[in-house]
Design a protein around this motif. Sequence first.
Motif, PDB file in Angstrom:
ATOM      1  N   ALA A  69      -3.491  -3.590   5.255  1.00  0.00           N
ATOM      2  CA  ALA A  69      -4.387  -2.653   4.572  1.00  0.00           C
ATOM      3  C   ALA A  69      -5.759  -3.318   4.540  1.00  0.00           C
ATOM      4  CB  ALA A  69      -3.893  -2.365   3.166  1.00  0.00           C
ATOM      5  N   ILE A  70      -6.774  -2.639   5.090  1.00  0.00           N
ATOM      6  CA  ILE A  70      -8.081  -3.285   5.257  1.00  0.00           C
ATOM      7  C   ILE A  70      -9.177  -2.491   4.547  1.00  0.00           C
ATOM      8  CG2 ILE A  70      -9.802  -4.030   6.960  1.00  0.00           C
ATOM      9  CD1 ILE A  70      -7.543  -4.457   8.942  1.00  0.00           C
ATOM     10  N   TRP A  71      -9.957  -3.213   3.730  1.00  0.00           N
ATOM     11  CA  TRP A  71     -11.155  -2.673   3.102  1.00  0.00           C
ATOM     12  C   TRP A  71     -12.373  -3.384   3.704  1.00  0.00           C
ATOM     13  CZ3 TRP A  71      -6.563  -3.694   0.708  1.00  0.00           C
ATOM     14  CH2 TRP A  71      -6.002  -2.700  -0.096  1.00  0.00           C
ATOM     15  N   ASP A  72     -13.549  -3.003   3.250  1.00  0.00           N
ATOM     16  CA  ASP A  72     -14.748  -3.657   3.793  1.00  0.00           C
ATOM     17  C   ASP A  72     -14.916  -5.080   3.275  1.00  0.00           C
ATOM     18  OD1 ASP A  72     -15.471  -3.119   1.190  1.00  0.00           O
ATOM     19  OD2 ASP A  72     -17.240  -1.920   1.692  1.00  0.00           O
ATOM     20  N   GLY A  73     -14.075  -5.471   2.274  1.00  0.00           N
ATOM     21  CA  GLY A  73     -14.176  -6.846   1.790  1.00  0.00           C
ATOM     22  C   GLY A  73     -12.843  -7.423   1.363  1.00  0.00           C
ATOM     23  N   HIS A  74     -11.752  -6.836   1.816  1.00  0.00           N
ATOM     24  CA  HIS A  74     -10.435  -7.329   1.405  1.00  0.00           C
ATOM     25  C   HIS A  74      -9.393  -6.893   2.430  1.00  0.00           C
ATOM     26  CE1 HIS A  74      -7.410  -8.881  -1.308  1.00  0.00           C
ATOM     27  NE2 HIS A  74      -6.781  -7.710  -1.358  1.00  0.00           N
ATOM     28  N   VAL A  75      -8.292  -7.648   2.500  1.00  0.00           N
ATOM     29  CA  VAL A  75      -7.172  -7.289   3.362  1.00  0.00           C
ATOM     30  C   VAL A  75      -5.883  -7.724   2.665  1.00  0.00           C
ATOM     31  CG1 VAL A  75      -7.311  -9.477   4.657  1.00  0.00           C
ATOM     32  CG2 VAL A  75      -6.156  -7.501   5.682  1.00  0.00           C
ATOM     33  N   ALA A  76      -4.843  -6.929   2.801  1.00  0.00           N
ATOM     34  CA  ALA A  76      -3.532  -7.235   2.231  1.00  0.00           C
ATOM     35  C   ALA A  76      -2.479  -6.919   3.285  1.00  0.00           C
ATOM     36  CB  ALA A  76      -3.282  -6.421   0.962  1.00  0.00           C
ATOM     37  N   MET A  77      -1.336  -7.585   3.190  1.00  0.00           N
ATOM     38  CA  MET A  77      -0.262  -7.368   4.160  1.00  0.00           C
ATOM     39  C   MET A  77       0.877  -6.578   3.530  1.00  0.00           C
ATOM     40  SD  MET A  77       2.114 -10.105   6.272  1.00  0.00           S
ATOM     41  CE  MET A  77       0.716 -10.792   7.167  1.00  0.00           C
ATOM     42  N   VAL A  78       1.310  -5.512   4.191  1.00  0.00           N
ATOM     43  CA  VAL A  78       2.472  -4.744   3.765  1.00  0.00           C
ATOM     44  C   VAL A  78       3.730  -5.587   4.003  1.00  0.00           C
ATOM     45  CG1 VAL A  78       3.859  -2.676   4.200  1.00  0.00           C
ATOM     46  CG2 VAL A  78       1.355  -2.545   4.282  1.00  0.00           C
ATOM     47  N   ILE A  79       4.603  -5.653   3.004  1.00  0.00           N
ATOM     48  CA  ILE A  79       5.873  -6.373   3.192  1.00  0.00           C
ATOM     49  C   ILE A  79       7.068  -5.427   3.143  1.00  0.00           C
ATOM     50  CG2 ILE A  79       4.962  -8.536   2.301  1.00  0.00           C
ATOM     51  CD1 ILE A  79       6.448  -7.961  -0.335  1.00  0.00           C
ATOM     52  N   GLY A  80       6.831  -4.158   2.783  1.00  0.00           N
ATOM     53  CA  GLY A  80       7.910  -3.186   2.700  1.00  0.00           C
ATOM     54  C   GLY A  80       8.269  -2.855   1.268  1.00  0.00           C
TER      55      GLY A  80
END
Length: 370
Positions: free
Chosen positions: A326-337
């Motif tokens: 999941a990507i924003w203009d200043g952050h990213v997170a990883m989906v784990i399910g």
Amino acid sequence: MIDIDALAKPLVDLLNSFGSGVLPAGGPADALRATSAAVDRIHEFGRTSINQVNTAWDGTAADATTAKALRVQTSAATISDTNTEMATVVNQAAAEVEGGQKDLNGILQSFVSTATALGPAIATPPGITAVIGSAIDHINQAVGVVGRVQGELDTHTASMNGLTPPPSTSLASTLASSGIPQQLLSGASGVASSAGSLLSTVMNNPLVTEASKAATPSATTPSPSTQQPDTGSAAPTRDGVEITLPDGSKVEAPNEQAATAVQAALGTVGTPYVWGGNSPGAGLDCSGLTKYAYGEAGVELPRLAAEQGSGATQISAGDLMPGDLAIWDGHVAMVIGNGQFVEAGDPVQISSVRTENSGMDFYGFYRPTT
């Protein structure tokens, strides 16, 4: 005169009580597969619905709805896969009984042939000794078959127990009216006990009940005329690499690289936040976490969060799988399910899937591997 029928009677009785192993049409295996197919249809409907929600609705409430719906998707996938595995075990057990029945029939025929071949000599002392010895030998062979099949059924019962969660208190009454036969396999002595144990495990499968409830149309289920068109993105294949999450749920990553990245990211939970940090030992920031995790899988990502979708496939919310970003203009997170992220906060932590993040522009969900 030796009574061959009397000598053969223990073998005949054993064969008659052993059971055929032939499953009835519409029996437990068929019921489990039918339930699995129904849950698969619900899973596909849920995917479409999640995409519709994310197309028509934004904000914190939409994120909470999406996260919950994704958790339901995980449960549906687990129910479907488990029922399919259980149906396979039932069929394997039935095949073991059918094979045992054929072996017993062969042993009986072998004894009859041996006794018949003695002809008139069967009335002589050597003939009597030979036929009685043959009867004992064939009975021992039959007992061996029974023991073998009992052991095989015990193994299948253990497999079924491993697939079956504890039953609910209302399960008995639900199954009583389900139409599933109360007896699947029968056999002699321990075989009957083992087969009954296996069947009991099948019958006490709350996944069948829960899936049947889910498959029942309700007043809140949208009619086909009210559904919006699909977004067109590829649906999850559900034949990837299985991962067990910290909450105990089982999910499937699309491939080995994504699974490795998720496992690497989960291994960093608790790591302090350090701006510009690239490794668990030195601390991590958001893009440092995802870059490190995918680096462990042999996939190189750009360092900046906003650029990590470059070259990746954009994914709709209903199609999310472990390893997606999941990507924003200043952050990213990883989906784990199971409706969850792993992301760098202070410290690295697991959180619910969302598209809102401190007012940042949300770029979308991306899959670095295809």
